[in-house]
Design a protein around this motif. Structure first.
Motif, PDB file in Angstrom:
ATOM      1  N   PHE A  52       0.939  -1.175   0.047  1.00  0.00           N
ATOM      2  CA  PHE A  52      -0.047   0.034   0.173  1.00  0.00           C
ATOM      3  C   PHE A  52       1.046   1.281   0.009  1.00  0.00           C
ATOM      4  CE2 PHE A  52      -2.957  -3.316   2.034  1.00  0.00           C
ATOM      5  CZ  PHE A  52      -3.781  -3.180   0.740  1.00  0.00           C
ATOM      6  N   LEU A  53       0.676   2.030  -1.003  1.00  0.00           N
ATOM      7  CA  LEU A  53       1.600   3.390  -1.365  1.00  0.00           C
ATOM      8  C   LEU A  53       0.491   4.535  -0.895  1.00  0.00           C
ATOM      9  CD1 LEU A  53       3.133   2.602  -4.747  1.00  0.00           C
ATOM     10  CD2 LEU A  53       3.865   1.871  -2.260  1.00  0.00           C
ATOM     11  N   GLY A  54       1.204   5.546  -0.388  1.00  0.00           N
ATOM     12  CA  GLY A  54       0.644   7.027   0.066  1.00  0.00           C
ATOM     13  C   GLY A  54       0.414   7.678  -1.448  1.00  0.00           C
ATOM     14  N   ALA A  55      -0.244   8.884  -1.322  1.00  0.00           N
ATOM     15  CA  ALA A  55      -0.458   9.650  -2.615  1.00  0.00           C
ATOM     16  C   ALA A  55       0.889   9.852  -3.262  1.00  0.00           C
ATOM     17  CB  ALA A  55      -1.239  10.982  -1.991  1.00  0.00           C
ATOM     18  N   ARG A  56       1.970   9.911  -2.486  1.00  0.00           N
ATOM     19  CA  ARG A  56       3.122  10.561  -3.127  1.00  0.00           C
ATOM     20  C   ARG A  56       3.961   9.457  -3.802  1.00  0.00           C
ATOM     21  NH1 ARG A  56       5.367  15.455   0.767  1.00  0.00           N
ATOM     22  NH2 ARG A  56       3.196  16.881   0.333  1.00  0.00           N
ATOM     23  N   GLY A  57       3.584   7.961  -3.372  1.00  0.00           N
ATOM     24  CA  GLY A  57       4.165   7.021  -3.994  1.00  0.00           C
ATOM     25  C   GLY A  57       5.171   6.185  -3.104  1.00  0.00           C
ATOM     26  N   LYS A  58       5.295   6.605  -1.877  1.00  0.00           N
ATOM     27  CA  LYS A  58       5.961   6.041  -0.868  1.00  0.00           C
ATOM     28  C   LYS A  58       5.099   5.076   0.003  1.00  0.00           C
ATOM     29  CE  LYS A  58       9.369   9.514  -0.678  1.00  0.00           C
ATOM     30  NZ  LYS A  58      10.095  10.522   0.689  1.00  0.00           N
ATOM     31  N   ARG A  59       5.653   4.479   0.783  1.00  0.00           N
ATOM     32  CA  ARG A  59       4.699   3.234   1.895  1.00  0.00           C
ATOM     33  C   ARG A  59       3.922   4.325   2.672  1.00  0.00           C
ATOM     34  NH1 ARG A  59       5.683  -2.058   3.711  1.00  0.00           N
ATOM     35  NH2 ARG A  59       7.876  -1.879   2.940  1.00  0.00           N
ATOM     36  N   ILE A  60       2.834   3.828   2.488  1.00  0.00           N
ATOM     37  CA  ILE A  60       1.462   4.543   3.441  1.00  0.00           C
ATOM     38  C   ILE A  60       1.989   4.493   4.679  1.00  0.00           C
ATOM     39  CG2 ILE A  60       0.098   2.563   3.870  1.00  0.00           C
ATOM     40  CD1 ILE A  60      -2.135   4.572   3.078  1.00  0.00           C
ATOM     41  N   ASN A  61       1.735   5.608   5.615  1.00  0.00           N
ATOM     42  CA  ASN A  61       1.920   5.579   6.905  1.00  0.00           C
ATOM     43  C   ASN A  61       0.536   5.298   7.847  1.00  0.00           C
ATOM     44  OD1 ASN A  61       0.677   8.102   7.353  1.00  0.00           O
ATOM     45  ND2 ASN A  61       2.573   9.166   6.461  1.00  0.00           N
ATOM     46  N   SER A  62       0.739   4.973   9.266  1.00  0.00           N
ATOM     47  CA  SER A  62      -0.329   4.834   9.968  1.00  0.00           C
ATOM     48  C   SER A  62      -1.267   5.919  10.201  1.00  0.00           C
ATOM     49  CB  SER A  62       0.305   4.373  11.443  1.00  0.00           C
ATOM     50  OG  SER A  62       0.903   3.154  11.422  1.00  0.00           O
ATOM     51  N   ARG A  63      -0.536   7.106  10.275  1.00  0.00           N
ATOM     52  CA  ARG A  63      -1.542   8.338  10.453  1.00  0.00           C
ATOM     53  C   ARG A  63      -2.524   8.439   9.081  1.00  0.00           C
ATOM     54  NH1 ARG A  63       0.874  14.139  11.108  1.00  0.00           N
ATOM     55  NH2 ARG A  63       1.387  13.243  13.458  1.00  0.00           N
ATOM     56  N   THR A  64      -2.167   8.353   7.945  1.00  0.00           N
ATOM     57  CA  THR A  64      -2.842   8.335   6.791  1.00  0.00           C
ATOM     58  C   THR A  64      -4.001   7.282   6.762  1.00  0.00           C
ATOM     59  OG1 THR A  64      -1.198   9.014   5.215  1.00  0.00           O
ATOM     60  CG2 THR A  64      -3.123   7.924   3.938  1.00  0.00           C
ATOM     61  N   VAL A  65      -3.762   5.925   7.325  1.00  0.00           N
ATOM     62  CA  VAL A  65      -4.808   4.931   7.238  1.00  0.00           C
ATOM     63  C   VAL A  65      -5.909   5.336   8.485  1.00  0.00           C
ATOM     64  CG1 VAL A  65      -5.127   2.491   8.139  1.00  0.00           C
ATOM     65  CG2 VAL A  65      -3.245   3.235   6.767  1.00  0.00           C
TER      66      VAL A  65
END
Length: 304
Positions: free
Chosen positions: A217-230
């Motif tokens: 799962f990637l974030g909006a900038r293409g890096k690994r998504i972080n817990s805060r975003t979830v």
């Protein structure tokens, strides 16, 4: 031995020997740093200055300051762990915290969504994903997997592409204490993940040309998504739904566990799925199921 040095050595030992997660080690350090600061204010700077009265005064001050019973109980456990270690290592002649007690933490039943609420969330996400927005397509797969497998948020964001076994409908996760386990998921989650991997993840990965990542799962900038975003995603999905209690990813974990038990799943199987070291932790969900049964009975039975 200086108390601050003892705290440092104890936390390092915990992390290395027991394989504590970064968050757990951080919690131990925070609690024991607070103890060291309190002891220093009383003129107790050495481990030999620790005694039961000082420890009790520390917890009493925490209680007076309004800290939750669960926090005080956690601090008591951290202090007992430190004093037991000091005695074993010969830094003190006795275990000052052996008789330290704390109030039992209040038992709050976790927030549990109804099946119709879960369906409504997934339907709304699917409608957004139909626009082709890669973040929306990712969100469908993410929520489907959270609910299907009852993962902790840290386990979810730590998933790599190699963690997924599509043929067996399982995912390998690293849970608390760095313990690995294999967790099943269902066909709807597989469909959502396949769609995300085929159409959305490549678009998100292209936004981060500087480095490649194996994260599922990637974030909006293409890096690994972080817990805060979830957390933010789940909180936004639950914001308008009725119910009380925490509105983060753990609500989906609670919901999945409760729905499994409601459907007749064996308690030990649910324990294995959740990665609980103690069956007593899993038994909380039997109380949730019983509470839901009572609510249904009161509403539905003519002589309730």
């Amino acid at each position: 031995m200086r108390l601050e040095r003892a705290v440092d050595d104890f936390v390092v030992q915990l992390a290395s020997e027991r394989g504590l997660s970064a968050n757990t080690a951080k919690a131990y350090r925070s609690d024991l740093d607070a103890l060291a600061a309190f002891a220093g204010g009383r003129g107790a700077h050495d481990t030999s200055d620790l005694d039961l009265e000082l420890l009790r005064d520390w917890l009493w001050q925490d209680s007076r300051s309004g800290l939750a019973k669960s926090t005080i109980a956690r601090r008591s456990a951290a202090a007992r762990g430190l004093t037991a270690w000091l005695a074993r290592e010969g830094h003190t002649t006795a275990d000052a915290g052996a008789r330290l007690r704390a109030p039992k933490a209040d038992q709050h039943l976790p927030r549990v969504l109804t099946r119709s609420q879960v369906d409504g969330i997934l339907d709304s996400l699917a409608a957004l994903a139909a626009t082709g927005d890669p973040v929306a397509v990712r969100d469908v797969a993410l929520i489907e997997l959270l609910y299907a497998s009852a993962l902790r948020v840290g386990e979810l964001v730590g998933l790599d592409l190699g963690s997924l076994d599509r043929s067996r409908l399982t995912v390998r996760v690293t849970g608390k204490g760095s313990k690995d386990r294999v967790v099943p998921f269902g066909v709807p989650a597989l469909r959502a993940i396949d769609e995300y991997l085929a159409t959305a993840r490549p678009k998100l990965a292209a936004r981060n040309s500087a480095e490649e990542t194996t994260a599922i799962f990637l974030g909006a900038r293409g890096k690994r998504i972080n817990s805060r975003t979830v957390y933010q995603l789940v909180a936004s999905l639950l914001a308008d739904l009725p119910g009380t209690g925490p509105a983060g990813p753990h609500a989906l974990r609670h919901t999945a566990a409760t729905h499994l038990l409601d459907g007749g799943a064996d308690l030990r199987a649910v324990q294995e799925l959740l990665g609980h070291a103690s069956l007593g932790t899993t038994q909380l969900y039997t109380h949730v199921s019983a509470a839901r049964l009572k609510d249904t009975y009161r509403v539905a039975h003519p002589r309730a």
